[in-house]
Design a protein around this motif. Structure first.
Motif, mmCIF file in Angstrom:
data_model
loop_
_atom_site.group_PDB
_atom_site.id
_atom_site.type_symbol
_atom_site.label_atom_id
_atom_site.label_comp_id
_atom_site.label_asym_id
_atom_site.label_seq_id
_atom_site.Cartn_x
_atom_site.Cartn_y
_atom_site.Cartn_z
ATOM 1 N N CYS A 285 0.842 -1.199 0.000
ATOM 2 C CA CYS A 285 0.000 0.000 0.000
ATOM 3 C C CYS A 285 0.879 1.251 0.000
ATOM 4 O O CYS A 285 1.786 1.387 0.825
ATOM 5 C CB CYS A 285 -0.916 -0.003 1.226
ATOM 6 N N GLU A 287 -0.300 4.221 0.549
ATOM 7 C CA GLU A 287 -0.927 5.212 1.427
ATOM 8 C C GLU A 287 -0.404 5.082 2.856
ATOM 9 O O GLU A 287 0.048 6.061 3.455
ATOM 10 C CB GLU A 287 -2.448 5.032 1.407
ATOM 11 N N CYS A 288 -0.488 3.861 3.427
ATOM 12 C CA CYS A 288 -0.061 3.671 4.823
ATOM 13 C C CYS A 288 1.321 3.039 4.941
ATOM 14 O O CYS A 288 1.915 3.038 6.020
ATOM 15 C CB CYS A 288 -1.081 2.829 5.589
ATOM 16 N N CYS A 304 -6.433 -1.937 0.459
ATOM 17 C CA CYS A 304 -5.495 -2.181 1.550
ATOM 18 C C CYS A 304 -6.187 -2.889 2.711
ATOM 19 O O CYS A 304 -7.297 -2.507 3.115
ATOM 20 C CB CYS A 304 -4.881 -0.869 2.031
ATOM 21 N N CYS A 307 -5.593 0.101 5.948
ATOM 22 C CA CYS A 307 -6.243 1.417 5.942
ATOM 23 C C CYS A 307 -7.442 1.507 5.001
ATOM 24 O O CYS A 307 -8.156 2.522 5.000
ATOM 25 C CB CYS A 307 -5.229 2.508 5.591
ATOM 26 N N TYR A 309 -7.441 1.774 1.802
ATOM 27 C CA TYR A 309 -7.148 2.562 0.604
ATOM 28 C C TYR A 309 -7.289 1.706 -0.648
ATOM 29 O O TYR A 309 -6.809 0.572 -0.694
ATOM 30 C CB TYR A 309 -5.725 3.128 0.702
#
Length: 511
Positions: A285, A287-288, A304, A307, A309
């Motif tokens: 991921c 994003e995280c 994800c 999170c 996402y």
């Protein structure tokens, strides 16, 4: 079809699956289910020109029919086939050399003359012609099989069988959908073929696909196929075979099956976005930076697991294409492979199918490196890395390909070989004790025995058959080594005992 098969299995039919095989009774792991001869054997599609008798490289033409490619060692080929080409005086001498892709389809046509019942059995097999029409593979067959044959008067009819473009496309479809690979095959004189062939086995081809198979296929040196249960199969269970690769990701498997078999798989592995916790399809991921974006095939999407996402498909396609290009084009060099693995373990994940492909290549290069050294001089880091890769691969294979598995058997062999070499090396340098060496050798012995138990189903002429023979010899040596190490331990214990007594006597004398 033998009575043995009829006693333990039955052919059933449904609207969803068509014809399929199911168990009449409980079948134990390793039990033979079916033994079947092919009704057609021929070269693979797009194969190099090869001998029609043994499929080794062709160097001349049959002296009788003046058309069939032969190698220097074969004096002839199938009599019915040779008769047909000899009588086809209107067929150009170089036709088979110029259109080698027609060889196996022609053999299917000649089956009509040889055995009409088997020809009818073949024509009842699934071809998916309606789904294939207009596709790339349809057009390829049209160009390289249908048009060349239809341009020759010799193939307009065979006895009372009218040959047309539809019939030829149906035969091509049957071959594409139903044939199985024949490896390590031998000709009628018992000489091993160098090239791969494909065989048409009507009963075996009825098995339903599942990405986690419950059967194992082994082909012997004369093209006879044997089907075994790889795990316990209960009465009423369907017989499954994996028609794609175990270490493909879900996306790769679905693409392969849709293009080659014309269906979408809905097995439990395909429905599980984690692929039973192996994450062969998951992507790191962005994003995280801690979670994995799982592939949900039904949508499709990558989401994800930490999170939530949803990763953009454009990004996924880009990193996948980049990884695929790096893995397929990188040189077989240990440093370059390690660089590719490190790079894409961060963008994909360490167990993604493309990363595993690179790791398999790395394991092969490390094996070659280790074999190029004397035992005492093999780089320890190479042995450690080789062992790590084997352990990682075994962990995944035991989940995705449980039971009797050709891949697991090979991985077990490689694992024990690396473990033995590394343990001996560490003992020679004093990094582990003799007792530790004995423990490692016993672990390797257990792994080697398990590898042999899985590879015993392979015919001696196949690469796995040769490996089995080698493994049996190594098992004998390994058992002798375990006994020698046990003697060393006993000698060390005896020496320690006498040293202890000597020390006690000295202390007593001093008093």
């Amino acid at each position: 079809m033998g009575s043995h098969f009829e006693n333990i299995c039955e052919i059933r039919k449904s609207d969803q699956l068509g014809r399929f095989l199911s168990a009449k009774r409980h079948i134990k792991p390793g039990e033979m289910i079916l033994s079947e001869e092919p009704i057609i054997v021929g070269p693979y599609w797009d194969a190099d020109i090869s001998c029609l008798n043994c499929l080794r490289s062709a160097t001349r033409t049959c002296k009788r029919c003046l058309k069939a490619p032969l190698c220097r060692d074969c004096s002839g080929h199938d009599a019915a086939e040779c008769n047909f080409y000899e009588q086809a005086t209107n067929l150009s001498k170089n036709f088979l050399f110029d259109h080698f892709n027609t060889v196996t389809p022609i053999r299917c046509l000649l089956l009509y003359r040889r055995d009409k019942a088997k020809f009818q059995q073949m024509m009842e097999m699934e071809s998916h012609c309606e789904k294939r029409k207009g596709t790339e593979i349809w057009n390829i067959h049209q160009q390289y099989v249908v048009e060349p044959l239809m341009c020759e008067a010799a193939f307009h009819a065979l006895d009372d069988l009218e040959i047309n473009a539809d019939l030829l496309q149906q035969i091509c479809g049957i071959l594409d959908v139903n044939t199985f690979e024949i490896r390590g095959n031998m000709d009628s004189q018992g000489v091993q073929m160098n090239n791969l062939a494909r065989g048409l086995y009507p009963c075996t081809s009825l098995m339903t696909h599942n990405c986690q198979t419950n059967t194992l296929i082994a082909v012997d040196g004369m093209s006879k196929l044997r089907l075994y249960a790889s795990v316990s199969i209960n009465a009423g269970d369907l017989l499954y075979y994996n028609y794609t690769r175990v270490l493909f990701s879900t996306f790769e498997r679905q693409t392969h099956l849709e293009k080659g078999k014309y269906f979408i798989c809905t097995c439990s592995r395909c429905k599980d976005p984690t692929e039973f916790g192996t994450h062969l399809s998951s992507i790191k991921c962005t994003e995280c930076n801690t979670g994995l974006c799982l592939f949900y095939d039904q949508v499709p999407k990558w989401e994800c697991n930490v999170c939530g996402y949803q990763m953009a498909r454009e990004y996924v396609n880009r990193v996948m294409c980049e990884a695929r290009e790096d893995v397929s084009s990188c040189a077989l060099d240990i440093r370059i492979l390690e660089k590719v693995i490190g790079k894409h373990s961060k963008t994909l994940n360490p167990h993604h199918s493309l990363v595993l492909e690179a790791k398999q290549s790395l394991a092969g290069e490390l094996r070659s490196l280790c074999m190029s050294y004397d035992t005492q001089n093999v780089p320890r880091q190479a042995l450690k890395r080789r062992l790590e890769l084997c352990e990682e691969m075994l962990t995944i294979l035991r989940v995705l390909d449980p039971g009797i598995s050709r891949l697991t058997g090979i991985a077990l062999y490689e694992y024990q070989a690396a473990l033995v070499e590394l343990s001996r090396r560490n003992h020679d340098t004093g990094e582990i004790t003799t007792l530790d060496l004995q423990t490692s050798l016993k672990t390797a012995e257990s792994a080697l025995k398990e590898a042999i138990s899985m590879l015993l189903f392979e015919h001696p002429t196949t690469p796995e058959g040769h490996l089995t023979k080698k493994a049996m010899c190594e098992l004998k040596t390994l058992r002798e080594d375990v006994q020698n190490v046990q003697a060393m331990i006993e000698d060390e214990q005896t020496l320690q005992k006498y040293c202890f007594k000597g020390t006690s006597i000295v202390k007593k004398y001093k008093k």
